[in-house]
Motif scaffolding. Structure first.
Motif, PDB file in Angstrom:
ATOM      1  N   ALA A  15      49.729  37.694  37.176  1.00 55.18           N
ATOM      2  CA  ALA A  15      49.684  38.621  36.052  1.00 55.18           C
ATOM      3  C   ALA A  15      48.945  37.991  34.889  1.00 55.18           C
ATOM      4  O   ALA A  15      49.127  36.827  34.570  1.00 55.18           O
ATOM      5  CB  ALA A  15      51.102  39.003  35.632  1.00 55.18           C
ATOM      6  N   ALA A  16      48.065  38.755  34.258  1.00 53.98           N
ATOM      7  CA  ALA A  16      47.308  38.263  33.115  1.00 53.98           C
ATOM      8  C   ALA A  16      47.183  39.382  32.107  1.00 53.98           C
ATOM      9  O   ALA A  16      47.144  40.556  32.460  1.00 53.98           O
ATOM     10  CB  ALA A  16      45.925  37.782  33.553  1.00 53.98           C
ATOM     11  N   SER A  17      47.140  39.009  30.845  1.00 58.08           N
ATOM     12  CA  SER A  17      47.012  40.019  29.805  1.00 58.08           C
ATOM     13  C   SER A  17      45.635  40.675  29.892  1.00 58.08           C
ATOM     14  O   SER A  17      44.623  39.980  30.021  1.00 58.08           O
ATOM     15  CB  SER A  17      47.182  39.373  28.426  1.00 58.08           C
ATOM     16  OG  SER A  17      48.451  38.783  28.315  1.00 58.08           O
ATOM     17  N   PRO A  18      45.568  42.008  29.817  1.00 53.34           N
ATOM     18  CA  PRO A  18      44.268  42.675  29.853  1.00 53.34           C
ATOM     19  C   PRO A  18      43.470  42.339  28.610  1.00 53.34           C
ATOM     20  O   PRO A  18      44.033  42.191  27.522  1.00 53.34           O
ATOM     21  CB  PRO A  18      44.641  44.169  29.892  1.00 53.34           C
ATOM     22  CG  PRO A  18      45.998  44.235  29.302  1.00 53.34           C
ATOM     23  CD  PRO A  18      46.683  42.954  29.676  1.00 53.34           C
ATOM     24  N   PRO A  19      42.154  42.176  28.740  1.00 54.37           N
ATOM     25  CA  PRO A  19      41.348  41.809  27.580  1.00 54.37           C
ATOM     26  C   PRO A  19      41.260  42.940  26.576  1.00 54.37           C
ATOM     27  O   PRO A  19      41.100  44.106  26.941  1.00 54.37           O
ATOM     28  CB  PRO A  19      39.983  41.490  28.176  1.00 54.37           C
ATOM     29  CG  PRO A  19      39.939  42.277  29.439  1.00 54.37           C
ATOM     30  CD  PRO A  19      41.334  42.316  29.957  1.00 54.37           C
ATOM     31  N   ALA A  20      41.364  42.606  25.310  1.00 54.82           N
ATOM     32  CA  ALA A  20      41.131  43.550  24.231  1.00 54.82           C
ATOM     33  C   ALA A  20      39.770  43.248  23.645  1.00 54.82           C
ATOM     34  O   ALA A  20      39.525  42.127  23.197  1.00 54.82           O
ATOM     35  CB  ALA A  20      42.221  43.423  23.164  1.00 54.82           C
ATOM     36  N   ASP A 295      34.783  36.116  33.816  1.00 53.52           N
ATOM     37  CA  ASP A 295      36.248  36.165  33.773  1.00 53.52           C
ATOM     38  C   ASP A 295      36.659  36.441  32.328  1.00 53.52           C
ATOM     39  O   ASP A 295      36.778  35.522  31.520  1.00 53.52           O
ATOM     40  CB  ASP A 295      36.829  34.843  34.269  1.00 53.52           C
ATOM     41  CG  ASP A 295      38.347  34.849  34.308  1.00 53.52           C
ATOM     42  OD1 ASP A 295      38.958  35.893  33.988  1.00 53.52           O
ATOM     43  OD2 ASP A 295      38.927  33.797  34.647  1.00 53.52           O
ATOM     44  N   LEU A 296      36.894  37.689  32.015  1.00 58.62           N
ATOM     45  CA  LEU A 296      37.162  38.090  30.637  1.00 58.62           C
ATOM     46  C   LEU A 296      38.602  37.857  30.205  1.00 58.62           C
ATOM     47  O   LEU A 296      38.865  37.690  29.011  1.00 58.62           O
ATOM     48  CB  LEU A 296      36.801  39.568  30.448  1.00 58.62           C
ATOM     49  CG  LEU A 296      35.324  39.925  30.666  1.00 58.62           C
ATOM     50  CD1 LEU A 296      35.135  41.431  30.617  1.00 58.62           C
ATOM     51  CD2 LEU A 296      34.446  39.229  29.634  1.00 58.62           C
ATOM     52  N   ASN A 297      39.542  37.877  31.151  1.00 62.41           N
ATOM     53  CA  ASN A 297      40.945  37.728  30.774  1.00 62.41           C
ATOM     54  C   ASN A 297      41.568  36.426  31.246  1.00 62.41           C
ATOM     55  O   ASN A 297      42.781  36.255  31.193  1.00 62.41           O
ATOM     56  CB  ASN A 297      41.762  38.926  31.279  1.00 62.41           C
ATOM     57  CG  ASN A 297      41.626  39.128  32.775  1.00 62.41           C
ATOM     58  OD1 ASN A 297      40.954  38.361  33.458  1.00 62.41           O
ATOM     59  ND2 ASN A 297      42.250  40.179  33.289  1.00 62.41           N
ATOM     60  N   GLY A 298      40.738  35.486  31.710  1.00 66.68           N
ATOM     61  CA  GLY A 298      41.226  34.148  32.025  1.00 66.68           C
ATOM     62  C   GLY A 298      42.154  34.053  33.203  1.00 66.68           C
ATOM     63  O   GLY A 298      42.962  33.125  33.282  1.00 66.68           O
ATOM     64  N   ASP A 299      42.028  34.994  34.162  1.00 65.12           N
ATOM     65  CA  ASP A 299      42.930  34.975  35.307  1.00 65.12           C
ATOM     66  C   ASP A 299      42.309  34.343  36.547  1.00 65.12           C
ATOM     67  O   ASP A 299      42.892  34.365  37.624  1.00 65.12           O
ATOM     68  CB  ASP A 299      43.414  36.392  35.636  1.00 65.12           C
ATOM     69  CG  ASP A 299      42.289  37.322  36.072  1.00 65.12           C
ATOM     70  OD1 ASP A 299      41.113  36.896  36.039  1.00 65.12           O
ATOM     71  OD2 ASP A 299      42.594  38.474  36.436  1.00 65.12           O
TER      72      ASP A 299
END
Length: 372
Positions: A15-20, A295-299
């Motif tokens: 699970a990773a936070s979605p990019p804003a 990789d925009l959200n670092g996952d």
């Protein structure tokens, strides 16, 4: 102008936070915006943006962080691409799709003491339909050369564009044309420089009517060409590939492509042994023209960014759902950016990759605010 768009991406293995992504409009008065280049032109440690617009006679750049506009060169015509090498810029101009109408002027821009003042312009070559310029460390020496990929061959004409298309390079300082290959044929629209073999020697990937090919510079000083994929299987001139990017799903490498030339398809190629398996993940683009992977959200899993110039003139984001084993699409900018080109870079030095895109009139920065 700002717009906050939270992109709800499919979550892969962890699970990773979605990019804003916070949208900033840097310029809205361009004409024929075609390429955005990230480079630190004033050497203050912050990446700036060059906005190349084919309909303007001025090449300009925007200084980070306030995005002040500065002139690089005036009196240019039909600019199509530029690249930064060391403290100089190489510019391709006087462009047209067919060699008979294209001077293919290649120039070097050199700064004075103040890089915010106009740079000196010196012609180095004329190669008709000079189209894509990139830098590459072809031999692992850390010394960059400038790659110049023409769009079409010297005898090519619409709509078939049948001819062998030159791929060349220049050694900075020497600035003499050296031929890599004329093996590609038809329209060669996309070019990507990548450390394909992971050995510090960068390779060149091209996307053309005959597909995706890899060029390697050998220790013997010779170039070799290897077919990676044939692209869209339709008949010429609707065949092949147009633009390419390399991404990763964890440790698995993939190729992302827009197909065919200025096409409607977003395609993912996954390496299966010695073969590259082709999967079409979208067929709704209109005049597709730019593709990136990051990789925009670092996952640990790269997203795909694809932009197109036809209605509704948008930029889409694709994320991989590892559980369902498929790609899902979300809107990065629907109707507000008919992207001719996008670039991925950390523009505000916060450790997160941002996106910059350019279309016919606008230059925008999509700031990655994930984790804030």
């Amino acid at each position: 102008m700002y717009r906050l768009s939270t992109l709800l991406l499919a979550l892969p293995l962890l699970a990773a936070s979605p990019p804003a992504l916070v949208e900033h409009t840097i310029a809205s008065d361009l004409r024929g915006g075609y390429q955005v280049v990230v480079a630190d032109l004033n050497h203050d440690g912050r990446p700036d943006l060059i906005a190349l617009a084919s309909g303007l006679t001025e090449l300009v750049w925007y200084e980070n962080p306030g995005w002040q506009r500065h002139l690089l060169a005036a009196g240019q015509s039909h600019m199509i691409n530029c690249v930064v090498v060391g403290r100089e810029i190489v510019l391709a101009s006087e462009f047209s799709n067919e060699a008979k109408n294209s001077v293919g002027l290649v120039s070097v821009l050199h700064p004075g003491e103040d890089p915010t003042q106009p740079w000196t312009v010196t012609e180095i070559d004329r190669l008709p339909t000079s189209h894509r310029l990139r830098t590459a460390d072809i031999d692992g020496s850390s010394k960059l050369v400038v790659i110049n990929a023409a769009l079409t061959g010297p005898a090519a004409g619409a709509p078939e564009y049948r001819d062998q298309t030159p791929l060349v390079y220049y050694v900075p300082g020497e600035w003499k044309r050296r031929v890599i290959s004329t093996e590609n044929s038809g329209v060669v629209h996309g070019i990507l420089v990548n450390d394909w073999d992971g050995n510090g020697r960068e390779r060149i990937l091209t996307a053309s009517f005959t597909g995706i090919h890899l060029f390697r510079y050998g220790k013997d000083g010779r170039w070799t060409r290897t077919e990676i994929a044939r692209g869209d299987p339709a008949a010429w001139p609707k065949s092949g590939s147009s633009d390419i990017a390399v991404g990763h799903l964890g440790k698995t490498r993939f190729l992302a492509a827009i197909e065919p030339w200025h096409g409607n398809q977003v395609v993912v190629y996954t390496e299966r042994g010695a073969q590259w398996e082709r999967e079409v993940i979208d067929t709704t683009l209109v005049d597709g023209h730019t593709i990136q992977a990051a990789d925009l959200n670092g996952d640990g899993t790269d997203e795909i960014i694809a932009g197109f110039r036809g209605q509704p003139r948008s930029v889409y984001l694709y994320s991989y759902d590892a559980g369902a084993k498929h790609w899902t699409r979300s809107d990065l900018d629907k109707g507000g950016m008919g992207a001719a080109a996008c670039a991925v870079a950390d523009l505000n030095k916060d450790g997160r990759p941002d996106i910059a895109c350019i279309d016919s009139t606008r230059l925008k920065w999509y700031e990655n605010a994930s984790g804030h």
